[in-house]
Design a protein around this motif. Structure first.
Motif, PDB file in Angstrom:
ATOM      1  N   ASP A 132       0.811  -1.211   0.000  1.00  0.00           N
ATOM      2  CA  ASP A 132       0.000   0.000   0.000  1.00  0.00           C
ATOM      3  C   ASP A 132       0.849   1.269   0.000  1.00  0.00           C
ATOM      4  OD1 ASP A 132      -2.512  -1.302   0.034  1.00  0.00           O
ATOM      5  OD2 ASP A 132      -2.268  -1.731   2.169  1.00  0.00           O
ATOM      6  N   GLY A 133       2.152   1.125  -0.259  1.00  0.00           N
ATOM      7  CA  GLY A 133       3.024   2.287  -0.324  1.00  0.00           C
ATOM      8  C   GLY A 133       3.381   2.866   1.017  1.00  0.00           C
ATOM      9  N   ARG A 134       3.302   2.060   2.099  1.00  0.00           N
ATOM     10  CA  ARG A 134       3.614   2.530   3.447  1.00  0.00           C
ATOM     11  C   ARG A 134       4.960   1.968   3.898  1.00  0.00           C
ATOM     12  NH1 ARG A 134      -1.738   0.330   6.254  1.00  0.00           N
ATOM     13  NH2 ARG A 134      -0.863  -1.506   5.194  1.00  0.00           N
ATOM     14  N   LYS A 181       2.117   8.147  -0.268  1.00  0.00           N
ATOM     15  CA  LYS A 181       2.301   6.819  -0.846  1.00  0.00           C
ATOM     16  C   LYS A 181       3.695   6.746  -1.474  1.00  0.00           C
ATOM     17  CE  LYS A 181      -1.957   5.280  -0.169  1.00  0.00           C
ATOM     18  NZ  LYS A 181      -2.274   4.120   0.687  1.00  0.00           N
ATOM     19  N   GLY A 237       0.226   6.248   5.478  1.00  0.00           N
ATOM     20  CA  GLY A 237      -0.268   6.397   4.113  1.00  0.00           C
ATOM     21  C   GLY A 237      -0.492   7.817   3.683  1.00  0.00           C
ATOM     22  N   ALA A 242       7.624   9.757  -3.712  1.00  0.00           N
ATOM     23  CA  ALA A 242       6.224   9.381  -3.878  1.00  0.00           C
ATOM     24  C   ALA A 242       6.050   8.436  -5.059  1.00  0.00           C
ATOM     25  CB  ALA A 242       5.372  10.632  -4.058  1.00  0.00           C
ATOM     26  N   GLN A 243       4.900   7.742  -5.068  1.00  0.00           N
ATOM     27  CA  GLN A 243       4.698   6.652  -6.017  1.00  0.00           C
ATOM     28  C   GLN A 243       4.794   7.057  -7.481  1.00  0.00           C
ATOM     29  OE1 GLN A 243       1.085   4.610  -4.846  1.00  0.00           O
ATOM     30  NE2 GLN A 243       2.239   3.049  -3.747  1.00  0.00           N
ATOM     31  N   ASP A 280       7.168   5.135  -3.294  1.00  0.00           N
ATOM     32  CA  ASP A 280       7.722   4.242  -4.305  1.00  0.00           C
ATOM     33  C   ASP A 280       9.106   3.757  -3.889  1.00  0.00           C
ATOM     34  OD1 ASP A 280       7.776   3.054  -7.043  1.00  0.00           O
ATOM     35  OD2 ASP A 280       9.457   4.436  -7.281  1.00  0.00           O
TER      36      ASP A 280
END
Length: 611
Positions: free
Chosen positions: A340-342, A370, A367, A387-388, A372
């Motif tokens: 979940d990008g955490r 998010k 969260g 960030a993602q 990457d």
């Protein structure tokens, strides 16, 4: 005529002795005097090669074969090897000048035509694939594998009452196959202080496994002597030595031995007396870290003497105050980005699966941003995250709440692979990241992880793009993955940093390739003071996970089997910390010391240790 390295039994050039372990087959002599035996350094090779002189009336080919084999021995002064040379050449030959390392022992070809009245000599050609050199300063340099060819010329010279073939022209230095090189030499990290900082920096060199044929020093004494000679030329601009100028080993010192408590006293020349007590402690700390891997048990103390007087000493615990990058006292935890990008913490005892208790506090764990890719500061209180979408870099606390605030930088790259790389922290608490935007590619540093980036000039980049950035624990060296076309190579450079704030100037200097033999490298992490772990492959080969020294040297034992489709790798400051990797086949996996790869998180990415 093509000659191999295997000669007939009638012309022995060397004696190869396999030293049997005491627990194996051995016989106990029942005659002779009792003599003290010095313990061998750990990992000493069990294969010993003893050179023998050329036999009478040996053919020219046997003389060349015998000389090449004699170069692989530990013969004092290479005296036996010199007996294969003509008188003038025996005097002028300098085996210490350079060691040429070939992938295998050299083959021989020749002579093209027999001797004649006009040309009474013979010429043989040595052939092989050159992969590295070691210079007179003990510095290893890997090379892109290339054809090697050098000539050996022979004449007939009077030896006693006979004329015998002898070599009268040859290249300076030694020529060794990789297996002979690894049998005769071992890597050692010498240590010097980072300029302006109180911690040590590893400077890798190679010394002889056993007694050095030229200096007659044992390995411990060789390591001390090399340290006292100062840092290698590449690292010298970034480090200093605490030893006063002119400090050498006491005259005649050839052997240094640890006592029963694994303490060592090092006798130095009179110049060492110039050091103050505090500086003397730093001198002893340099020696402690240089010698700690040369003995199988923990070094308890290093003591220094000069002119018969005690100067100072440090215990192992005291020396840790100067640990490379001030790396002592850190936890064994790694971190990773979950599905979940955490940002989550990975403890050594964790097994397959994760739970919410592993998430870090703050915006990276809840969260709010998010992620990457991520890097955790060495104090484990702050993290930097991309960030993602790869566009923005944030820095936030991972010990408490709050939000991430505004991004420190935003990339304008049109796709994620052309935006920000994963960040990296140095030992001073600064964040580094590469913007891979083709229209505005740059390397950035954020002092203390704050805004107002400084753009870092990279000397020798040559149009290549920076794909990944990893700072060493000492902050003196930076590892970069550099891409041109379809090939990504690993190079390291020195970090030259002066001034602070708006007056900072930053430059990465003297890039050098560590992987000229590899087709591509896709992931890298520092794995201690002078070692890295990489993911890549050689031309025509399959993906490998392997260790590589900061001078580019490797060994067959450095390859780690049993893992495929690796996209990221992370290693701690010490061997005690497990390797952690992201595998497309297995998720987040870890490799404990002495164990096998274990899957711990089914879905995750960007595994990192602090740094």
């Amino acid at each position: 005529m093509r000659r191999g390295r295997v000669r007939s039994a009638r012309v022995p050039a060397v004696l190869v002795v396999l030293v049997m372990a005491l627990a194996g087959c051995a016989s106990i002599p029942d005659k002779g005097d009792v003599e003290p035996v010095k313990a061998s350094p750990q990992d000493e090779s069990q294969v010993r090669v003893y050179a023998v002189p050329p036999p009478q009336n040996a053919s020219a080919g046997d003389i060349v074969d015998g000389f090449l084999e004699a170069m692989t021995s530990d013969d004092p002064g290479f005296a036996m090897a010199r007996r294969y040379l003509a008188k003038d050449e025996a005097h002028d030959w300098r085996p210490q000048k350079i060691t040429t390392v070939l992938s295998e022992a050299p083959d021989l070809e020749g002579p093209a035509k027999p001797p004649s009245a006009d040309q009474p000599g013979l010429t043989y050609q040595m052939h092989g694939e050159q992969i590295a050199t070691v210079d007179e300063g003990h510095v290893y340099r890997p090379l892109k594998p290339a054809a090697y060819q050098q000539a050996l010329h022979l004449i007939q010279e009077k030896v006693g009452d006979h004329k015998e073939w002898r070599i009268d022209a040859l290249p300076q230095g030694l020529v060794l196959g990789a297996s002979d090189f690894q049998r005769n030499y071992r890597p050692v990290d010498t240590y010097f202080f980072a300029r302006g900082d109180g911690w040590l920096v590893a400077d890798p060199v190679f010394i002889r496994q056993r007694i050095d044929p030229l200096t007659r020093m044992d390995p411990i004494t060789q390591a001390v002597n090399t340290l006292l000679s100062g840092p290698t030329g590449w690292l010298e601009p970034s480090v200093t030595s605490s030893f006063p100028a002119g400090t050498r080993l006491a005259a005649g010192t050839r052997t240094l031995q640890f006592d029963d408590s694994n303490a060592l006293t090092v006798p130095l020349s009179a110049a060492a007396k110039k050091a103050s007590p505090d500086v003397c402690k730093k001198m002893a700390a340099q020696l402690y870290f240089t010698l700690r891997d040369l003995t199988s048990t923990r070094v308890s103390q290093i003591a220094l003497r000069a002119g018969g007087s005690a100067l100072c000493s440090v215990t192992g615990d005291e020396a840790l105050a100067y640990a490379p990058g001030n790396a002592s006292g850190r936890s064994d935890d790694a971190f990773y980005v979950d599905s979940d990008g955490r940002l989550a913490r990975l403890r050594p005892e964790d097994k397959r699966g994760s739970d919410k208790d592993s998430l870090v506090p703050g915006p990276f764990g809840d969260g709010g941003v998010k992620l990457d890719a991520v890097a955790v500061a060495r104090d484990e209180r702050t993290a930097a995250g991309v960030a993602q979408d790869g566009k923005s870099l944030y820095v936030a606390s991972i010990t408490g709440g709050g939000d991430a605030g505004d991004p420190l930088v935003t990339s304008e790259g049109k796709k994620a692979s052309d935006r920000l790389s994963a960040p990296s922290w140095d030992s001073r608490g600064d964040v580094w990241v590469a913007d891979r935007d083709p229209d505005h590619a740059r390397l950035l540093q954020f002092e203390s992880g704050a805004s107002s980036p400084a753009e870092v000039r990279v000397d020798g980049l040559g149009g290549r793009r920076i794909e990944a950035v990893r700072l060493s624990s000492d902050g003196v060296r930076i590892a970069l993955l550099l891409t041109r076309g379809d090939r990504t190579s690993l190079e390291i450079g020195r970090v030259d940093q002066t001034g602070t704030g708006a007056h900072r100037t930053l430059e990465v200097e003297d890039l050098k390739s560590l992987t000229p033999q590899m087709e591509t490298v896709t992931a890298v992490s520092w794995a201690g003071p002078s070692r890295l772990v990489i993911v890549g492959k050689e031309a025509g080969g399959v993906q490998q996970v392997r260790f590589i020294q900061a001078d580019g040297s490797t060994s067959d034992a450095s390859v780690l089997p049993g893992l495929n489709q690796v996209t990221a790798i992370a290693a701690g400051d010490t061997d005690a910390k497990a390797l952690v990797a992201d595998s497309e086949d297995a998720g987040i996996v870890q490799l404990p010391s002495g164990g096998n790869w274990q899957a711990v998180v089914d879905h995750g990415e960007s595994p990192v240790y602090p740094g």
